[in-house]
Scaffold this active site. Structure first.
Site, PDB file in Angstrom:
ATOM      1  N   ASP A 151      26.310  41.598  -3.756  1.00 16.77           N
ATOM      2  CA  ASP A 151      25.196  41.787  -3.493  1.00 16.77           C
ATOM      3  C   ASP A 151      24.497  40.450  -4.192  1.00 16.77           C
ATOM      4  O   ASP A 151      23.193  40.489  -4.348  1.00 16.77           O
ATOM      5  CB  ASP A 151      24.392  43.112  -4.211  1.00 16.77           C
ATOM      6  N   ASP A 209      32.995  41.278  -9.070  1.00 22.06           N
ATOM      7  CA  ASP A 209      32.265  41.710  -8.043  1.00 22.06           C
ATOM      8  C   ASP A 209      31.644  40.884  -6.831  1.00 22.06           C
ATOM      9  O   ASP A 209      31.240  40.934  -5.951  1.00 22.06           O
ATOM     10  CB  ASP A 209      31.306  42.825  -8.587  1.00 22.06           C
ATOM     11  N   HIS A 245      21.599  61.608  11.831  1.00 20.35           N
ATOM     12  CA  HIS A 245      21.078  62.818  12.113  1.00 20.35           C
ATOM     13  C   HIS A 245      21.970  64.004  13.142  1.00 20.35           C
ATOM     14  O   HIS A 245      21.848  65.128  13.344  1.00 20.35           O
ATOM     15  CB  HIS A 245      19.534  62.726  12.770  1.00 20.35           C
ATOM     16  N   ASP A 270      18.895  56.027   9.486  1.00 17.11           N
ATOM     17  CA  ASP A 270      19.491  57.032  10.498  1.00 17.11           C
ATOM     18  C   ASP A 270      20.826  56.452  11.007  1.00 17.11           C
ATOM     19  O   ASP A 270      21.030  56.288  12.202  1.00 17.11           O
ATOM     20  CB  ASP A 270      18.622  57.478  11.505  1.00 17.11           C
ATOM     21  N   SER A 301      21.172  59.781  21.447  1.00 14.25           N
ATOM     22  CA  SER A 301      20.909  59.835  20.036  1.00 14.25           C
ATOM     23  C   SER A 301      22.449  59.153  19.572  1.00 14.25           C
ATOM     24  O   SER A 301      23.352  59.756  19.940  1.00 14.25           O
ATOM     25  CB  SER A 301      20.734  61.156  19.245  1.00 14.25           C
ATOM     26  N   GLY A 302      22.775  58.188  18.499  1.00 13.95           N
ATOM     27  CA  GLY A 302      23.603  57.649  18.169  1.00 13.95           C
ATOM     28  C   GLY A 302      24.187  56.642  18.740  1.00 13.95           C
ATOM     29  O   GLY A 302      25.181  55.809  18.486  1.00 13.95           O
TER      30      GLY A 302
HETATM   31  C1  4AZ Z   1      17.089  62.538  20.820  1.00 11.91           C
HETATM   32  O1  4AZ Z   1      16.401  63.808  20.834  1.00 11.91           O
HETATM   33  C2  4AZ Z   1      15.920  61.442  21.497  1.00 11.91           C
HETATM   34  N1  4AZ Z   1      12.713  58.266  23.242  1.00 11.91           N
HETATM   35  C3  4AZ Z   1      16.551  60.215  21.356  1.00 11.91           C
HETATM   36  C4  4AZ Z   1      15.676  59.225  21.509  1.00 11.91           C
HETATM   37  C5  4AZ Z   1      14.400  59.454  21.775  1.00 11.91           C
HETATM   38  C6  4AZ Z   1      13.832  60.829  21.923  1.00 11.91           C
HETATM   39  C7  4AZ Z   1      14.708  61.648  21.453  1.00 11.91           C
HETATM   40  C8  4AZ Z   1      13.511  58.347  22.388  1.00 11.91           C
HETATM   41  O2  4AZ Z   1      18.092  62.556  20.863  1.00 11.91           O
END
Ligand code: 4AZ
Length: 492
Positions: A134, A144, A296, A345, A441-442
């Site tokens: 770092d 380190d 998430h 996230d 998502s992801g």
């Molecule tokens: C979801 O709930 C989600 N418009 C992913 C992206 C967005 C909204 C919801 C962006 O997985």
């Protein structure tokens, strides 16, 4: 993914997507979850009760005939000799238990940093993995900071950190060979992965280099490196640890502007993450063993790796049922992920068995520091998410062209009003129409630069889908690359 129409991104001055930014760069976060959707439907929750029936011992109905009356002390240890045998046996069991316990305690103490730390050389001092490389020395002898390497910019220039001069220096190509390249890749966190070493003209204007002392004998790579203002080959090392960010597909841009179904091999890093045979989230392959997804997605009760299976190289959800799924060995959410604000996230998944790469299964590149992005850099999103707000997940993989939206614009009052932190990046169109949606998502937000695809974001949240002034929000992967490499090193 909500897919309607696209628009041509504008070209502006370059800006550097800096990794870590000062904490107070943005105003404090107002409370409340920014996303309007739950990350996964309750339907997919695994059962909270064990799924096996307890075994009950049944009694034999035939009466036991005893030749003699039962002694009060029980049937086994009845005579003196038997008693002696019993005592000896009990002592042996206790002794064996004590030996096992002693070995376990000794092993625990021997690993001097038992609670998630890394030992400084053999000094016994432990420091947190996040303090390695770092730029600040924490170990008594500075261990380190003395073997810190990174790949810089779009050309993967190998740089070594000099704790004395407190700066990163490119490595001169003179006397460099593949075995040094392999060692540097290993130190970065790539287990047995090395792709290419190349000497290229350094365009960074560096006047000082790290050079190999080839006559120093068979010692550690970092002990052989010294500062030099001269580099006779006039080239520096460009190191690729993995053949990432390439596709066999060449005509993508002209075919699917505005979003469409993906073709085989278009987005070979995209994976579908299933729980109980149902697509829940997307993810991106970064090495044969590691997948980047959103924190998430793996929030309780889905933090257990046993619930998850990854599918790679398959475009249609219905084909995954028959395809080869990859079991997950480890789920590592970013330690300070905040489920209320969706800050940080990002999560990693380690596969139990490494992937074999082919035209349909390939890794995307993690963004190098020094990768310059335009304020409205064109990027692509992909996933099996809903094709309209509140819709169901898609059977086929979709992809769409979006562009980055600068933080100040995304944080403006009419857009997300200061909900965007430095660990987030906005992409889409302020007029709406094209966006990621529930189920994406992801998954990846990628950009093509210097003929390489880079993972710039992981799909995180948004207010609804494809609505005006509500673009998609993505984890800012550049901010997390140090953490990702640390995890790959520590869990290899
Ligand atoms: C979801 O709930 C989600 N418009 C992913 C992206 C967005 C909204 C919801 C962006 O997985």
């Amino acid at each position: 993914m909500a897919l309607n129409s696209g628009s041509s991104p504008g070209i502006g001055p370059y800006y550097e997507n800096h990794g870590y930014q000062p904490e107070n760069f943005y105003p404090p976060q107002p409370p409340g979850a920014p996303g309007s959707y739950a990350p996964y439907p309750a339907l997919y929750y695994p059962s909270a009760v064990p799924q096996y029936a307890p075994r009950v011992l049944t009694r034999v109905s035939t009466p036991v005939i005893s030749p003699r009356p039962k002694p009060s002390s029980g049937t086994v240890c009845s005579s003196r000799t038997k008693k002696a045998l019993c005592v000896t046996f009990a002592l042996a069991v206790i002794l064996a238990g004590a030996v096992v316990a002693a070995v376990l305690i000794w092993r625990f103490l021997e690993s001097k940093c038992p609670v998630a730390g890394i030992e400084c050389g053999s000094s016994g001092t432990c420091i947190s993995p996040s303090l390695w490389c770092d730029g600040i020395s924490h170990c008594p002898s500075g261990e380190d900071e003395d073997r810190c390497v990174r790949l810089y910019g779009p050309n993967f220039i190998l740089q070594v950190y000099s704790p004395q001069r407190k700066s990163w220096y490119p490595v001169c190509q003179d006397d460099w060979n593949d075995s040094y390249g392999r060692a540097a890749c290993r130190d970065m966190g790539y287990k047995n992965s090395f792709y290419s070493n190349q000497g290229i003209a350094d365009d960074s204007g560096a006047t000082s280099f790290m050079k190999l002392n080839a006559s120093a004998g068979n010692i550690d790579l970092y002990k052989k490196l010294y500062h030099s203002d001269a580099c006779s080959s006039k080239t520096v090392v460009a190191l690729r640890c993995i053949d990432c960010g390439v596709t066999t597909q060449t005509s993508r841009q002209s075919r699917i502007v505005g979003g469409a179904n993906a073709s085989p091999g278009d987005w070979p890093w995209q994976v579908s993450l299933h729980v109980q045979d149902v697509h829940v989230c997307g993810g991106s392959i970064i090495t044969p063993e590691w997948i980047v997804t959103a924190a998430h997605c793996v929030e309780e009760p889905l933090s257990n790796p046993r619930y998850w299976t990854a599918f790679a190289g398959i475009l249609q959800q219905s084909f995954m049922y028959y395809g080869k799924g990859y079991k997950i060995e480890k789920v590592i959410p970013y330690p300070s992920y905040d489920s209320k604000t969706k800050n940080n996230d990002i999560a990693l998944m380690k596969l139990q068995v490494p992937l074999t790469f082919n035209d349909k299964i390939r890794p995307v590149c993690l963004p190098n520091p020094g990768l310059m992005l335009e304020p409205m850099q064109p990027c692509w999103i992909s996933g099996w998410g809903a094709t309209y707000e509140k819709g169901k997940t898609s059977e086929v993989l979709n992809a769409a062209l979006v562009h980055l939206i600068e933080p100040w614009r995304c944080n403006s009052r009419s857009v997300y009003n200061n909900l965007i932190t430095p660990a987030m990046i906005c992409a889409g169109y302020l007029q709406g129409d094209v966006d990621s949606c529930q189920g994406d998502s992801g998954g990846p937000l990628v950009t093509l630069k210097s003929r390489v695809w880079w993972l710039i974001g992981d799909t995180s949240w948004g207010s609804g889908c494809a609505k005006p002034n509500r673009p998609g929000v993505y984890g800012n992967v550049t901010v997390f690359t140090d953490w990702i490499y640390q995890q790959m090193r520590a869990n290899s």
